[in-house]
Design a protein around this motif. Sequence first.
Motif, short mmCIF file in Angstrom:
data_model
loop_
_atom_site.label_atom_id
_atom_site.label_comp_id
_atom_site.label_asym_id
_atom_site.label_seq_id
_atom_site.Cartn_x
_atom_site.Cartn_y
_atom_site.Cartn_z
N ARG A 140 7.62 6.54 -2.58
CA ARG A 140 7.94 5.37 -1.77
C ARG A 140 6.73 5.01 -0.91
O ARG A 140 6.38 3.87 -0.74
N GLN A 141 6.08 6.05 -0.41
CA GLN A 141 4.92 5.84 0.44
C GLN A 141 3.66 5.54 -0.39
O GLN A 141 2.82 4.77 0.03
N HIS A 142 3.52 6.18 -1.53
CA HIS A 142 2.22 6.18 -2.22
C HIS A 142 2.20 5.55 -3.61
O HIS A 142 1.23 5.72 -4.32
N LEU A 143 3.27 4.85 -3.99
CA LEU A 143 3.29 4.33 -5.36
C LEU A 143 2.04 3.51 -5.69
O LEU A 143 1.41 3.71 -6.72
N VAL A 144 1.66 2.61 -4.79
CA VAL A 144 0.50 1.77 -5.10
C VAL A 144 -0.79 2.61 -5.13
O VAL A 144 -1.70 2.32 -5.91
N ASN A 145 -0.84 3.67 -4.33
CA ASN A 145 -2.01 4.56 -4.41
C ASN A 145 -2.06 5.25 -5.77
O ASN A 145 -3.14 5.47 -6.32
N ILE A 146 -0.91 5.62 -6.29
CA ILE A 146 -0.89 6.26 -7.61
C ILE A 146 -1.35 5.24 -8.66
O ILE A 146 -2.12 5.57 -9.57
N LEU A 147 -0.91 3.99 -8.50
CA LEU A 147 -1.36 2.96 -9.44
C LEU A 147 -2.88 2.76 -9.31
O LEU A 147 -3.57 2.52 -10.29
#
Length: 583
Positions: A382-389
């Motif tokens: 929830r916090q880091h999804l875009v970082n993983i992308l």
Amino acid sequence: MASIHFPRRRKNILGGIFVVVCLYWVLQQQALFKDQLKTKIVNNSCLQALARLEKRPGRWPTVPEPSGRIGDDVIEKLLDLRDYEKCVMSNAALDSERLKLIHKGLFPYLNLDLLYEDEKKFWPVHSRWDGQVVQGFTPRFSDDGYKFIGFSKIKYDQGLSFWENWLRNIMQPGSRGIVISAGTRQLEDCARLVKVLRHLGNKLPIEIVHRGDLSLEEQRRIFQISTEEASSDFPAQDLWFLDVSSMLNPVYADSFKSFSNKWLAVVFSTFQNPILLDADTIPFTSLDIYYKSHQFQTTGAVFFKDRRVNSDILDNDQLSTLKRIFFNLTGITLVENESNESVRDKLKASFKDDIAVEIVYNMIVKGEKHHMESGLVLIDKRQHLVNILASIALQFSSISDYFHGDKEWFWIAQALQGQPFTFHPKGASNVGKLGSVISDEKGEFYQLCSVQLSHTDIDGSLLWVNGGLRTCKKDSWASDYRNNKRISSMFDSEEAVRKYYQSPIQLEAAIIPDTDIKPWIMTGECAMFTYCTLYKEGEFGEVIKFNQAQKNAYREIVRVWNSAIHSIEDPSSVLEISDPRAQ
Ligand SMILES: *[C@@H]1O[C@H](CO)[C@@H](O)[C@H](O)[C@H]1NC(C)=O
Ligand SMILES: *[C@@H]1O[C@H](CO)[C@@H](O)[C@H](O)[C@H]1NC(C)=O
Ligand SMILES: *[C@@H]1O[C@H](CO)[C@@H](O)[C@H](O)[C@H]1NC(C)=O
Ligand SMILES: *[C@@H]1O[C@H](CO)[C@@H](O)[C@H](O)[C@H]1NC(C)=O
């Protein structure tokens, strides 16, 4: 009782007025709502960003424009992802065609055509140990995260972005579990890992994510290993296979091989907070402790350090490209000929955490390449999804070969996107039998050589080990006997080397080397996987000697990991691994 009596005609008129007023109110609310949506996008920065995103060509992996430089694609892609998060992800005012266009450009690896044509066929296939197989549904677990309570049908909202759908309508909020990425080649390690998890009494559900390359027979074997001979000391596991092949654009699906497979595991696992394990990782504690850790509570992620290697560093071109990307995206500005100390101060002002500053400094100033060991990672999506992308974008960019495999992209994405991050404070260690002990009046001197990379906690207990639990994880005895002088001087036949390589390890101690004085030394044994580390009392390094209770507990885990399993490839052959207790 007073009642007001109106003639029927008047009643009708009043009713009519009431309906008109209601209608007016509803319409006004709707207009208001539309206005709110509009103000969300009638905002110049987003209008421009949306126009930019719609024009992206959807190249994969990314390359710089013909006129550009290596790394320009990285800057563009990461800025695009920031725009995506700001203007697209939770923007409810974009129509589905527009959303599709933007997603095709930014995430070309998603099989979006299938999603829009035949949604049900798009979703991953979940197979549970008890024989249930579903597609288009996701499993739900009890609030404490341990118990499977049933399936919920996936409801995809075409008026929302793909990843917002993923967070809201597919992933269960707060869910926890273990995620392993595995193909056929990792299955044996995977089976051993599952046995260790049972021995540790693990209650978290486990998902093994694959790209359709595991046969039903292979899955059946792992199900069997996760449930047979269950007892309270050796509980059956709630194990699932997740085939995500349908979600991948067939044109790019094959690019997710070996290391990159892990990104599919972390991103497509159904858990919000997955603990990602490599198949050859072995935990020595309950995995629940990571959810309670300060690191997770404050940064939404748990990262561990890798062996520090000062000899394998980025070349000058790579380093200057990386610096350009880094300073562009973080907005840190340097002046010409800035001193190292001044760079460090600027990093400190930007990354509040001392460990993060040290890691970034080691990369940006010293050019070091080995920072993170990703054999165990916990991350809150929830916090880091875009970082993983963003990590995925880096893995498939013009700088993908700057680092080994997947491991550094986890934290580099967070650093580049300006997110707070940190690492477990303890350095990586070498674990095994303490050797070459020479005690003199100056104190103790130790050498420890092993294939296993270990991670210890502040209190000196062992957290996890990477590299399996036998002396050598590679079947390299024949070539090592031929080519390695040390090996051929120690053993008188290939067979003797094989026996030694396949023997279970003994966990007595760990050495965290002081790499500025005595770095990790590669010995050439075990197909170059063996490293030696040194410790000298009061001078360099840190030695952690396990106490008797720890040694006993660790020996049990080594025994469980090494105990015979029926070979995954050939059910008739049984791997003969000697039992350390018999020695
Ligand atoms: C436009 O929207 C973004 C994201 O909501 C916001 O950060 C920015 O401040 C807005 N700009 C203006 C001028 O309102
Ligand atoms: C960052 O890079 C982009 C694209 O190359 C460029 O347009 C921009 O000016 C750079 N920004 C800074 C602060 O260097
Ligand atoms: C930076 O260092 C170079 C080489 O040492 C020197 O030629 C140059 O004048 C320096 N620039 C500044 C602004 O000090
Ligand atoms: C900064 O540190 C690097 C790496 O340690 C070193 O090579 C370089 O000479 C240092 N630069 C200055 C100006 O001290």
